[in-house]
Write a protein that holds these residues in place. Structure first.
Motif, short mmCIF file in Angstrom:
data_model
loop_
_atom_site.label_atom_id
_atom_site.label_comp_id
_atom_site.label_asym_id
_atom_site.label_seq_id
_atom_site.Cartn_x
_atom_site.Cartn_y
_atom_site.Cartn_z
N THR A 1 5.49 6.14 -1.39
CA THR A 1 4.85 7.26 -0.68
C THR A 1 5.83 8.10 0.14
O THR A 1 5.50 9.19 0.56
CB THR A 1 3.76 6.75 0.27
OG1 THR A 1 4.37 5.93 1.30
CG2 THR A 1 2.70 5.95 -0.48
N GLU B 1 -5.06 7.16 4.72
CA GLU B 1 -6.23 6.33 4.44
C GLU B 1 -5.81 4.91 4.09
O GLU B 1 -6.46 3.93 4.49
CB GLU B 1 -7.05 6.95 3.33
CG GLU B 1 -7.77 8.23 3.76
CD GLU B 1 -8.33 9.02 2.59
OE1 GLU B 1 -8.20 8.55 1.44
OE2 GLU B 1 -8.91 10.11 2.84
N SER B 2 -4.70 4.78 3.35
CA SER B 2 -4.18 3.44 3.01
C SER B 2 -3.70 2.72 4.26
O SER B 2 -3.93 1.51 4.43
CB SER B 2 -3.03 3.56 2.01
OG SER B 2 -3.48 4.06 0.77
N LYS C 1 0.81 -1.22 0.00
CA LYS C 1 0.00 0.00 0.00
C LYS C 1 0.84 1.27 0.00
O LYS C 1 0.43 2.30 -0.55
CB LYS C 1 -0.92 0.02 1.23
CG LYS C 1 -2.04 -1.00 1.21
CD LYS C 1 -3.18 -0.55 0.32
CE LYS C 1 -4.39 -1.45 0.46
NZ LYS C 1 -5.49 -1.02 -0.46
N ILE D 1 -6.72 1.43 6.15
CA ILE D 1 -7.32 0.23 5.54
C ILE D 1 -6.63 -1.03 6.07
O ILE D 1 -7.28 -2.01 6.44
CB ILE D 1 -7.23 0.30 4.01
CG1 ILE D 1 -8.19 1.36 3.47
CG2 ILE D 1 -7.54 -1.06 3.38
CD1 ILE D 1 -8.01 1.66 2.00
N SER E 1 -4.41 10.60 1.54
CA SER E 1 -4.65 9.30 0.92
C SER E 1 -3.69 8.24 1.46
O SER E 1 -4.02 7.06 1.52
CB SER E 1 -4.53 9.39 -0.60
OG SER E 1 -3.23 9.80 -0.98
#
Length: 219
Positions: free
Chosen positions: A93, A130-131, A89, A134, A127
């Motif tokens: 990043t 958010e990953s 994920k 999850i 985002s």
């Protein structure tokens, strides 16, 4: 005078010195991403002292909230699967992932997470969190410690407050993304746990970070 984890810092300093290279175009000293990960790994044992993890009271609260525990023999496999999912994920990043025994530490440098001296998460980083949420929601049998860190610039009180506010901002986003609040402990640690020397801009940049430390909830 405040004590800091000397062994982790000394190891990090050695790695930093060995891994610096000079940009042939600008003449600036740079540190590779691999070296940054190694510095975090070298300091993980020291930072581990700041992780609350599974106290008996905290375990009871989570069990009471309906969160199941991991059977002792399955802990390694469970954390392996969680680490793999996080790496999938978060690839590309800027978040660094370090495995320290049964703990997983996500290191989020402040330059990708917050503006200077601010505690509002950058919109473009939402985002990413958010990953993370999850995966935390899927692998809910873990304690989640959110640890804010700063460099040594400024007063200790200011740094503790800034680091606390930043860690709290990350925690709030995770909660809005269905991570149970009972799993979270938020701590602002200020300048107490450096992973690099504070006498260089590169070192200070590495020390300004928020970490999410994941520990297994074991039966």
């Amino acid at each position: 005078m405040k004590k800091i984890p000397q062994i982790g810092l000394l190891l990090s300093t050695a790695i930093l010195l060995q891994a610096c290279s000079t940009d042939p175009y600008t003449g600036e000293k740079k540190v590779s991403n691999t070296a940054i990960g190694a510095m975090i790994g070298a300091a993980a044992g020291a930072v581990g002292g700041a992780i609350v993890g599974g106290s008996n009271k905290r375990k009871s609260v989570l069990i009471g909230a309906g969160i199941g525990a991991i059977a002792g023999g399955s802990v390694g496999f469970y954390m392996d699967r969680q680490e793999t999912k996080l790496r999938e994920k978060l690839q590309g990043t800027g978040v660094q992932i370090v495995r320290d025994g049964d703990n997983i530490i996500l290191n989020m440098p402040d330059n990708i997470t917050f503006d200077t001296n601010q505690a509002y998460v950058k919109p473009e980083f939402m985002s990413v969190l958010e990953s993370v949420a999850i995966v935390l929601d899927e692998y809910d049998k873990t304690y989640v410690d959110i640890l804010g860190h700063t460099d040594s610039t400024g007063s200790a009180d200011y740094n503790r407050t800034l680091s606390q506010n930043r860690a709290q901002a990350v925690a709030q986003i995770l909660v809005t993304q269905n991570v149970q609040r009972e799993r979270l402990v938020v701590r602002g640690l200020g300048e107490a746990y450096p992973i690099a020397p504070n006498d260089t801009e590169e070192g200070r940049r590495q020390n300004r970070r928020v970490e999410i430390a994941l520990s297994p909830l074991v039966e």
